[in-house]
Design a protein around this motif. Structure first.
Motif, PDB file in Angstrom:
ATOM      1  N   PRO A  99      -3.312  -4.118  -8.776  1.00  0.00           N
ATOM      2  CA  PRO A  99      -2.326  -3.919  -7.708  1.00  0.00           C
ATOM      3  C   PRO A  99      -1.762  -5.237  -7.214  1.00  0.00           C
ATOM      4  N   PRO A 100      -0.523  -5.255  -6.770  1.00  0.00           N
ATOM      5  CA  PRO A 100       0.054  -6.490  -6.210  1.00  0.00           C
ATOM      6  C   PRO A 100      -0.787  -7.020  -5.059  1.00  0.00           C
ATOM      7  N   ARG A 101      -0.798  -8.348  -4.908  1.00  0.00           N
ATOM      8  CA  ARG A 101      -1.666  -8.967  -3.908  1.00  0.00           C
ATOM      9  C   ARG A 101      -0.901  -9.384  -2.647  1.00  0.00           C
ATOM     10  N   PHE A 102       0.420  -9.352  -2.677  1.00  0.00           N
ATOM     11  CA  PHE A 102       1.266  -9.497  -1.483  1.00  0.00           C
ATOM     12  C   PHE A 102       1.136 -10.839  -0.781  1.00  0.00           C
ATOM     13  N   PHE A 103       0.780 -11.913  -1.514  1.00  0.00           N
ATOM     14  CA  PHE A 103       0.634 -13.204  -0.855  1.00  0.00           C
ATOM     15  C   PHE A 103       1.946 -13.670  -0.226  1.00  0.00           C
ATOM     16  N   GLU A 104       3.062 -13.420  -0.887  1.00  0.00           N
ATOM     17  CA  GLU A 104       4.344 -13.849  -0.330  1.00  0.00           C
ATOM     18  C   GLU A 104       4.613 -13.170   1.019  1.00  0.00           C
ATOM     19  N   LYS A 105       4.244 -11.887   1.112  1.00  0.00           N
ATOM     20  CA  LYS A 105       4.425 -11.184   2.389  1.00  0.00           C
ATOM     21  C   LYS A 105       3.405 -11.642   3.427  1.00  0.00           C
ATOM     22  N   PHE A 106       2.162 -11.953   2.973  1.00  0.00           N
ATOM     23  CA  PHE A 106       1.145 -12.436   3.916  1.00  0.00           C
ATOM     24  C   PHE A 106       1.599 -13.712   4.614  1.00  0.00           C
ATOM     25  N   LEU A 107       2.382 -14.532   3.914  1.00  0.00           N
ATOM     26  CA  LEU A 107       2.795 -15.817   4.469  1.00  0.00           C
ATOM     27  C   LEU A 107       3.873 -15.680   5.538  1.00  0.00           C
ATOM     28  N   GLU A 108       4.615 -14.596   5.515  1.00  0.00           N
ATOM     29  CA  GLU A 108       5.699 -14.440   6.477  1.00  0.00           C
ATOM     30  C   GLU A 108       5.170 -14.398   7.906  1.00  0.00           C
ATOM     31  N   GLY A 109       5.763 -15.197   8.749  1.00  0.00           N
ATOM     32  CA  GLY A 109       5.361 -15.261  10.147  1.00  0.00           C
ATOM     33  C   GLY A 109       4.248 -16.235  10.441  1.00  0.00           C
TER      34      GLY A 109
END
Length: 436
Positions: free
Chosen positions: A42-52
């Protein structure tokens, strides 16, 4: 005429790669009708985790993307953020970042060569089985890996997910006694690294040249004449020469149905990143301590035989040891290991050479330096299409009439040769072959 059989091959898990995935082949009338390298983690979403998040949190967060190449993610990130903030940390920080990167190349390449790839070339199921007949080689690999880890620890406080890196430099400068101890170990290991090149070049390899485009970084000789790690322009052996900010104008990421990781292509075609691409494009930047040994082997660069990647990795281990020793021989304790950073809004890019190849970052920040958006293109996703291309060419060259076990063995060997960090790309191996 050979009998055409229906065949289904399933390998529950591919050993000796980082991550999980599958390989599926369709064979019809003796021809390869379909081939898919499936990455299904499954995708790990690191790019989204970094937002904010605050900018100072980014180096520690991106280090968690990979336990084998955390330095690469930290270096690309801090370069991108410093480009937004207009920060030049100065020559001491620059050279120390290069030193830390040397540690990562040494540990990652040594692990791959001795424990992951060599069993394929020598006909063993795993490194433990190989160690019974080749104990000295396995011990050498483990010792070199430990040395690389200790180099990372020197600046990162620990070797896995290091925490010593910050935007603007490092949290702490190494003490002189720590440097002196490592310097002597590096000096003692250099002959071992030269012997590693000879040993890697002596392994039995398929003589199968393939057409592919090599992509790597290369320094502008007017500023630095180094083998590329942390800086440079993006070049290819087909005439590409661009700044890192132009990456997404030339390279295209696309989603394929059989992978949770994006495929990255150059002009709609696969391309190669990593040690073989780097040495093909930068062999003139290697010191004589490496080139003299390479010339004494039977391997010539540039090479378009994918199996020569193991020799390129060995050459880069030797180079990284030599470069680390050169840096530590001139080491001085600085007045401060970092410069202060004043955050601001903007868009910035960072691109460095991870052990497995080009690692590109793009960040957009707000006025306070917080991350508005992040984009990370890891080397394994860039190599995915090339791996599939290599699989097709190698399996057809080998012969599709071979047994399920033989085809699986060739497929696994091809994939492992790229040292894929599938978890970074988002992870390998179930094999299905359908014949009709």
């Amino acid at each position: 005429m050979a009998e055409q059989r229906s065949m289904s091959i399933r390998v529950p898990l591919l050993a000796r790669v980082e991550g999980e995935g599958a390989l599926e082949m369709d064979i019809q009338d003796g021809a390869l009708a379909g081939l898919r390298l499936r990455i299904f983690e499954p995708p790990r979403f690191f790019e989204k985790f970094l937002e904010g998040r605050a900018f100072h949190e980014v180096p520690d967060m991106v280090a968690r993307i990979c336990g084998i190449c955390p330095v690469a993610y930290q270096m690309s990130a801090v370069h991108a953020l410093e480009s937004i903030f207009g920060v030049d940390p100065g020559p001491w920080v620059r050279v120390m970042r290069r030193l830390m990167y040397c540690g990562e190349w040494i540990e990652s390449h040594s692990l791959h060569i001795h424990l992951l790839a060599a069993p394929d070339f020598l006909g063993y199921a795993n490194a433990i089985e190989m160690a019974r007949d080749h104990p000295l080689e396995v011990r050498r690999g483990m010792a070199l890996q430990a040395l690389g880890n200790d180099l990372i620890r020197l600046l990162g406080a620990r070797s896995v997910h290091p925490v010593g890196v910050r935007v603007g430099g490092f949290h702490k400068a190494p003490a002189m006694d720590e440097v002196e101890r490592l310097r002597e170990r590096l000096r003692a290991a250099l002959p071992e690294a030269q012997a590693l090149i000879v040993w890697a070049a002596s392994l039995s390899m398929t003589d199968h040249e393939q057409p592919f485009t090599c992509v790597a970084m290369r320094h502008d000789s007017a500023h630095y004449n180094e083998y590329p790690m942390n800086e440079g322009r993006i070049v290819s052996d087909r005439g590409l020469d661009i700044g890192i900010a132009q990456f997404d104008q030339v390279f295209t990421e696309r989603q394929v149905p059989h992978s949770t990781a994006l495929h990255c292509e150059l002009a709609g075609e696969p391309y190669l990143v990593g040690p073989l691409a780097r040495i093909n494009l930068n062999r003139d930047r290697l010191p004589s301590v490496v080139t003299d040994v390479l010339r004494a082997t039977s391997i010539d660069f540039p090479s378009h035989n994918p199996h020569h990647s193991i020799v390129a990795r060995a050459a880069e281990v030797c180079y990284a040891l030599w470069e680390a020793l050169r840096i530590l021989d001139a080491y001085v304790v600085p007045d401060a290991p970092f410069v202060e950073v004043e955050p601001r809004a903007g868009i910035g890019f960072g691109c460095t050479e991870a052990p497995r190849g080009l690692l590109w970052h793009r960040y957009e920040t707000g006025d306070d330096g917080s991350i508005r958006s992040a984009r990370i293109v890891p080397p394994t996703s860039q190599n995915q299409a090339r791996i599939e291309q290599d699989l097709r060419l190698s399996l057809e060259n080998y012969g599709l009439h071979h047994s399920e076990d033989e085809l699986r063995m060739v497929g696994e060997r091809v994939i492992r040769n790229y040292d894929p960090c599938i978890s970074c790309a988002t992870h390998f191996l179930k094999l299905k072959v359908r014949r009709s």
